[in-house]
Design a protein around this motif. Structure first.
Motif, short mmCIF file in Angstrom:
data_model
loop_
_atom_site.label_atom_id
_atom_site.label_comp_id
_atom_site.label_asym_id
_atom_site.label_seq_id
_atom_site.Cartn_x
_atom_site.Cartn_y
_atom_site.Cartn_z
N THR B 34 0.82 -1.21 0.00
CA THR B 34 0.00 0.00 0.00
C THR B 34 0.85 1.25 0.00
O THR B 34 0.41 2.30 -0.43
CB THR B 34 -0.92 0.03 1.23
OG1 THR B 34 -0.16 -0.41 2.36
CG2 THR B 34 -2.12 -0.87 1.05
N THR B 35 2.07 1.13 0.47
CA THR B 35 2.94 2.30 0.47
C THR B 35 3.77 2.37 -0.80
O THR B 35 4.67 3.20 -0.90
CB THR B 35 3.90 2.24 1.67
OG1 THR B 35 4.45 0.92 1.71
CG2 THR B 35 3.19 2.53 2.96
N MET B 38 7.37 -2.60 -3.16
CA MET B 38 8.34 -2.96 -2.14
C MET B 38 9.17 -4.12 -2.65
O MET B 38 8.63 -5.13 -3.06
CB MET B 38 7.60 -3.37 -0.87
CG MET B 38 8.45 -3.44 0.34
SD MET B 38 7.45 -3.54 1.83
CE MET B 38 7.15 -5.28 1.91
N VAL B 45 14.17 -7.29 6.80
CA VAL B 45 13.73 -7.25 8.19
C VAL B 45 12.31 -7.81 8.29
O VAL B 45 11.54 -7.74 7.34
CB VAL B 45 13.80 -5.77 8.67
CG1 VAL B 45 12.52 -5.04 8.36
CG2 VAL B 45 14.18 -5.69 10.12
N THR B 47 8.64 -8.22 8.58
CA THR B 47 7.62 -7.21 8.31
C THR B 47 6.29 -7.86 8.05
O THR B 47 6.21 -8.98 7.55
CB THR B 47 8.00 -6.41 7.04
OG1 THR B 47 9.35 -6.04 7.14
CG2 THR B 47 7.13 -5.19 6.86
N ILE B 48 5.25 -7.11 8.38
CA ILE B 48 3.91 -7.49 7.94
C ILE B 48 3.44 -6.34 7.07
O ILE B 48 3.41 -5.20 7.51
CB ILE B 48 2.93 -7.61 9.13
CG1 ILE B 48 3.45 -8.61 10.14
CG2 ILE B 48 1.55 -8.01 8.65
CD1 ILE B 48 2.60 -8.65 11.38
N ALA B 49 3.09 -6.62 5.83
CA ALA B 49 2.64 -5.53 4.97
C ALA B 49 1.36 -5.93 4.27
O ALA B 49 1.17 -7.07 3.89
CB ALA B 49 3.71 -5.20 3.93
N GLU B 50 0.52 -4.92 4.09
CA GLU B 50 -0.72 -5.16 3.38
C GLU B 50 -0.50 -4.71 1.96
O GLU B 50 0.21 -3.73 1.74
CB GLU B 50 -1.81 -4.32 4.02
CG GLU B 50 -3.20 -4.64 3.54
CD GLU B 50 -4.23 -3.75 4.20
OE1 GLU B 50 -3.86 -3.08 5.19
OE2 GLU B 50 -5.36 -3.72 3.72
N PHE B 73 -1.94 -9.94 2.07
CA PHE B 73 -0.92 -9.61 3.05
C PHE B 73 0.37 -10.33 2.70
O PHE B 73 0.35 -11.39 2.09
CB PHE B 73 -1.34 -10.08 4.45
CG PHE B 73 -2.21 -9.09 5.15
CD1 PHE B 73 -3.58 -9.14 4.99
CD2 PHE B 73 -1.66 -8.12 5.96
CE1 PHE B 73 -4.38 -8.22 5.63
CE2 PHE B 73 -2.46 -7.21 6.61
CZ PHE B 73 -3.82 -7.26 6.44
N ILE B 76 6.88 -11.19 6.13
CA ILE B 76 8.29 -11.51 5.90
C ILE B 76 8.88 -11.87 7.24
O ILE B 76 8.85 -11.08 8.18
CB ILE B 76 9.04 -10.32 5.29
CG1 ILE B 76 8.28 -9.86 4.04
CG2 ILE B 76 10.46 -10.70 4.92
CD1 ILE B 76 8.80 -8.58 3.48
#
Lengths: 325, 112
Positions: B34-35, B38, B45, B47-50, B73, B76
Motif C-alpha cells: 500500500t505504500t 516494495m 527485516v 515485516t507485515i505488509a498489506e 498480506f 516476511i
C-alpha cells in the motif's frame, strides 16, 4: 384341479377329524387372529404381512444405497477444494498462533453444522463442543455468544441457549461454496458481533471415516496486542515491522479480519466434506442393516409359507383318509 | 500465495481461489504494498505488509514471472521466509488486455 377338489372335500371333513393342524399352534380358535379364515375352522396363515414388510425394507435399502453414492460423488467434488484451502490459514497460524487457552472477556462461538440430516453424529458433536466451550468460558464478567451456521445446530441450540444466540445463518450450501460468499458472511459476523476471541467449531476432515471436531481461535487485534506484550507465544509479533497504513492498529485490524475469513472458508469446506463422509458411512450401515433385516424376514416368510402348505396337505390327506376309512 | 524467501529467497504462494501452494527459492520479489512497490530480498527485516491490487513480480536468477494479485498480506519472517497470501493471483500471461478493458467499462457503467 384335483388338488382343489380334494381340498374342498378335506375342508368338509377336516373339522370332524382333526381340526387342529399341527403347525398352526400360534392361536386358538377362541382368540381372533389376523390370519385368513376360510369356512369354519380352517385357517390359512397369511404371508401378506411379511411380504409387505419385505417390500418396504427392500425399497429402503435401495434408497440408502443411492444416497451413499450421491454423498460419495459430492465428497469427491468438495474434497479437493477443502485440501487446497488448508494452505490459507497456515501462514496466519505460523505468525499469530492458535491459542485456544486464551482468556478473554467476550467469546463468540461460531458453530458450523449442516442443513440436512441423515449424516451421523457430526452435528451433535459440534453442538456438544460448543456447549462445552460455553461452560469453560463462563465466569464473572465474561460472556459467550453463539453464531450458528446450519439448521441442525440451530435446532439443538435454540432449545436451551436461545438468549445467547446472536446470529443464525442457514442454507449455506445452496450455491457451491466460494470465498466471496464466505467473506460476505465473515463481514456480517464481524460487523454485528462484538468479540475478543472468535472460536470456530467445525469437523475437520481427516479421511472418509474419520472426522475430528476442531476449534480454531481467531483473536481480535486488541487481544493480539495484549498477548504480544505479555510475551509468550505471540511475543515475537512486536519484532515485525508493520508497513503501510496510518497506524499499526489499522493493519492488525485488517489482518484479523482477513484471518477470520480465511479460517471460516477452510472451516466451512472441511465441515462440508465431513458431512458427506459421515452421510456415506451412515447410509452404508443403514443399507447393511436393511439387508440383515431382509434376510431375517425372508426366513420368516419361507417358514410361514411352508407352514401353510403343510396345513393344506394335512387337511387334504386327513380328508382323503376319512373318505377311504 | 506463499513465498518463502530463504537465502536465497524462498517463496510459497497461496491463493484463496485455487489454494496453489507453491514454494520455491527466489532471488527477489517485488510486492505492490500500500505504500508503494516494495522489493524483498533475503535478509529483509521481519515485516507485515498489506498490499493493494497490483503486479507481483518474482525474480529467479535471470527469469521474472509476473502475477496480477488482488489485495492481501505479506509476512516476511526473520529467517528470510516470506508468505504472500492473496485472494487471487493470476499469471500475467493469462490476462487478456482487451477483455479487461471491456469489462472495466461495463462495470463502471453498472456502478454509476
Amino acid at each position: 384341479m384335483a388338488m382343489a377338489a380334494l381340498r374342498r372335500e378335506g375342508r368338509r371333513f377336516a373339522p370332524l377329524i382333526s381340526p387342529r393342524p399341527i403347525t398352526a399352534v400360534r392361536s386358538s380358535p377362541i382368540v381372533p387372529t389376523h390370519e385368513d379364515e376360510g369356512p369354519i375352522g380352517v385357517r390359512y396363515i397369511s404371508t401378506q404381512v411379511v411380504r409387505n414388510r419385505m417390500k418396504s425394507v427392500k425399497n429402503i435399502q435401495k434408497i440408502t444405497k443411492a444416497m451413499k453414492m450421491v454423498a460419495a460423488s459430492k465428497l469427491r467434488a468438495v474434497q479437493t477444494k477443502a485440501e487446497n484451502s488448508r494452505g490459507l490459514w497456515q501462514p496466519f497460524t505460523a505468525l499469530l498462533g492458535d491459542l485456544p487457552s486464551v482468556d478473554v472477556k467476550k467469546n463468540v462461538v461460531v458453530t458450523i453444522s449442516s442443513d440436512k440430516g441423515l449424516c451421523g453424529g457430526i452435528n451433535s458433536t459440534s453442538v456438544k463442543i460448543s456447549k462445552g466451550i460455553y461452560k469453560l468460558n463462563s465466569g464473572p464478567e465474561k460472556e459467550t455468544k453463539y453464531v450458528i451456521l446450519g439448521e441442525k445446530a440451530k435446532a439443538q441450540l435454540v432449545r436451551d441457549s436461545k438468549k445467547d444466540i446472536e446470529l443464525i445463518i442457514t442454507e449455506l450450501q445452496k450455491n457451491p461454496l466460494s470465498y466471496t460468499q464466505v467473506s460476505v458472511l465473515a463481514d456480517e459476523i464481524l460487523k454485528n458481533v462484538e468479540y475478543d476471541a472468535l472460536r470456530i467449531v467445525f469437523n475437520k476432515f481427516h479421511s472418509v471415516v474419520s472426522f475430528v471436531p476442531t476449534v480454531s481461535t481467531v483473536l481480535s487485534p486488541e487481544i493480539v496486542e495484549r498477548e504480544s506484550e505479555s510475551g509468550g507465544k505471540l511475543g515475537e509479533l512486536d519484532s515485525y515491522e508493520v508497513e503501510g497504513g496510518e497506524t499499526k492498529g489499522e493493519i492488525l485490524q485488517n489482518l484479523a479480519e482477513f484471518q477470520f475469513s480465511c479460517v471460516m472458508f477452510n472451516a466451512v469446506l472441511e465441515n462440508a466434506c465431513s458431512e458427506q463422509g459421515a452421510r456415506m458411512s451412515a447410509m452404508d450401515s443403514s443399507s447393511r442393516n436393511a439387508g440383515d433385516m431382509l434376510d431375517r424376514l425372508t426366513l420368516t416368510y419361507n417358514r410361514t409359507r411352508q407352514a401353510s402348505i403343510t396345513t393344506e396337505l394335512i387337511e387334504i390327506i386327513s380328508g382323503a383318509s376319512a373318505l377311504e376309512g | 500465495m506463499f513465498l518463502f524467501l530463504q537465502p536465497p529467497l524462498t517463496r510459497s504462494h497461496r491463493t484463496v481461489r485455487r489454494g496453489i501452494v507453491r514454494r520455491y527459492e527466489v532471488d527477489m520479489v517485488i510486492v505492490p504494498a500500500t505504500t508503494g512497490q516494495m522489493g524483498v530480498l533475503p535478509g529483509h527485516v521481519a515485516t507485515i505488509a498489506e498490499f493493494k491490487p497490483g503486479v507481483l513480480s518474482v525474480h529467479e536468477g535471470s527469469e521474472t514471472t509476473k502475477y496480477f494479485v488482488s489485495s492481501g498480506f505479506v509476512f516476511i519472517h526473520a529467517n528470510s521466509f516470506a508468505d504472500i497470501i492473496t485472494v487471487k493471483a493470476v499469471p500475467l500471461d493469462r490476462i487478456n488486455a482487451n477483455l479487461v478493458q471491456k469489462r472495466l467499462v461495463d462495470f463502471t457503467q453498472k456502478l454509476s
